[in-house]
Design an enzyme around this catalytic site. Structure first.
Site, PDB file in Angstrom:
ATOM      1  N   THR A 316      16.025  58.842  18.018  1.00 45.13           N
ATOM      2  CA  THR A 316      16.546  57.405  17.652  1.00 45.13           C
ATOM      3  C   THR A 316      15.350  56.577  17.316  1.00 45.13           C
ATOM      4  OG1 THR A 316      18.539  55.932  17.844  1.00 45.13           O
ATOM      5  CG2 THR A 316      17.447  56.554  19.814  1.00 45.13           C
ATOM      6  N   HIS A 368      19.460  63.595  34.543  1.00 47.16           N
ATOM      7  CA  HIS A 368      18.973  64.195  35.796  1.00 47.16           C
ATOM      8  C   HIS A 368      19.741  65.447  36.741  1.00 47.16           C
ATOM      9  CE1 HIS A 368      15.997  63.710  38.957  1.00 47.16           C
ATOM     10  NE2 HIS A 368      16.102  62.518  39.094  1.00 47.16           N
TER      11      HIS A 368
END
Length: 405
Positions: A316, A368
């Site tokens: 993006t 994560h």
């Protein structure tokens, strides 16, 4: 014959759509294949074409949620097409003036002072203080505001005395509601972290300045932008760190040996994320051509569900809107997203000397649960290295061959 038009299925997982805008009115004559409505699904906005010519009868209102396969309108195929002759001018009736003896003088109201009516002297003082008479309780007869009331009046610091205070309540489109739902889910259901780095854009700028005119002339007006360099750098880094190119599925990890790169583009209905398929196999020309094709489809409202389905990683670019730094939100079920930002000339240390270079901050948000810190930092450093040494790492040392010149 009355034809029932039913809502077509925009995709396998879509069960209903929302009527965003009717492009025709009830009773209008429509031509076959004419766009009669824009409908929102949770993935895209699509046009609904008329299946036949005739007089249309609408069976749903704007904002209604309509199940796939339900009747949305009727078309009378035997309805006559209206003629194009000019309309007859409207004849307005002549209203006679009342006769002289019927005109009566309006009664003269008796003079009285209502509550919060200021005296002339008080009005002048209030005008100077920019205080409304309705904000004061008068102590004179019948609540009249006296000069003393005006002198003692104090402007309210918490009450606005001018300017618009209007508000408007509008329903979000189905697409926007789905985007909001997915973003909240991404924040709540992933262990999202963001790591940052900066890129010296001088090497890319030098290559673009040297070859962009030849690239445009050779490839039919196609521009040599930053996105092809970033896409190539990302696909290279994804091969080096495959966990970033994977996603969670319950207790399992799904790894991909291909790079389908979702590119966030701005469209009339909001942010769209079409996918460049197998970007790892595309040349600079192929990447730029695919991004341009998808961007035009998004701008023209022609983007399809298939164009936005899938994707293993997202890029993006908030820099086109002036963003200096941000923490992009993961596009689920993907595990990573790279945020580009604006390019600003800043002083940096180069070989012990201070030089000014065009610099860009880049951000990698990652899940994560599946990507550790070593992989995330290593991935972003690999992107940085490729962008700061594009000739060797992205073009195999031959810019003309890589750009197909």
């Amino acid at each position: 014959m009355i034809l029932e038009m039913k809502v077509p299925s925009p995709g396998e997982s879509i069960k209903e759509v929302e009527i965003a805008t009717w492009l025709v009115k009830d009773g209008d004559y429509v031509e076959k294949d004419q766009a009669i409505a824009e409908v929102d699904s949770d993935k895209a906005t699509l046009e609904l074409p008329a299946e036949a010519s005739g007089i249309i009868t609408l069976k749903a209102e704007e904002g209604d949620a309509v199940a796939v396969g339900a009747v949305v309108c009727l078309i009378d195929t035997e309805g006559a097409k209206p003629s194009s002759s000019a309309p007859v001018a409207e004849v307005k009736p002549v209203v006679e003036a009342p006769k002289k003896e019927e005109v009566k003088a309006a009664p003269v109201a008796a003079v009285s002072y209502a509550t919060s009516t200021p005296s002339p002297a008080a009005r002048k003082i209030l005008d100077e203080k920019n205080i409304q008479p309705t904000d004061i309780i008068g102590t004179g007869k019948d609540g009249r505001i006296t000069k003393e009331d005006a002198v003692n009046a104090v402007p309210s610091m918490g009450t606005p005395t001018g300017g618009s205070r209007a508000s408007e309540r509008t329903k979000l489109s189905m697409l926007r509601r789905k985007v909001a739902e997915r973003l909240v889910a991404a924040k709540n259901e992933t262990a999202m972290l963001t790591t940052f780095n900066e890129v010296n854009m001088t090497p890319i700028n030098l290559l673009r300045n040297e070859y962009k005119d030849a690239f445009k002339a050779k490839h039919g007006g196609l521009g040599l932008g930053y996105m092809s360099f970033f896409t190539k750098a990302v696909t290279r880094a994804l091969k080096m760190y495959p966990d970033v190119n994977s996603m969670m599925d319950g207790d399992h990890k799904i790894a991909f040996d291909f790079c389908d790169i979702s590119i966030a583009v701005s469209g009339p209905k909001g942010l769209m994320v079409p996918v460049v398929r197998n970007a790892e196999n595309l040349t600079f020309r192929g990447i730029e051509g695919d991004i341009k094709r998808l961007a035009i489809k998004a701008r023209d409202g022609q983007i399809t569900v298939d164009d936005m389905t899938g994707g293993t990683f997202t890029i993006t670019n908030g820099g086109v809107f002036g963003s200096m730094l941000s923490t992009p939100i993961i596009n689920p079920p993907q595990s990573g997203i790279l945020g580009m930002h604006n390019i600003i000339e800043r002083p940096i240390a180069v070989n012990g000397k201070v030089e000014i270079h065009p610099m860009m901050y880049v951000a990698l948000s990652y899940d994560h649960r599946i990507i550790d810190g070593r992989e995330s930092v290593g991935f972003l450093v690999a992107v940085k290295d490729a962008l700061e040494n594009p000739l060797e790492l992205l073009m195999d040392g031959n810019a003309k061959r890589a750009l197909e010149l």
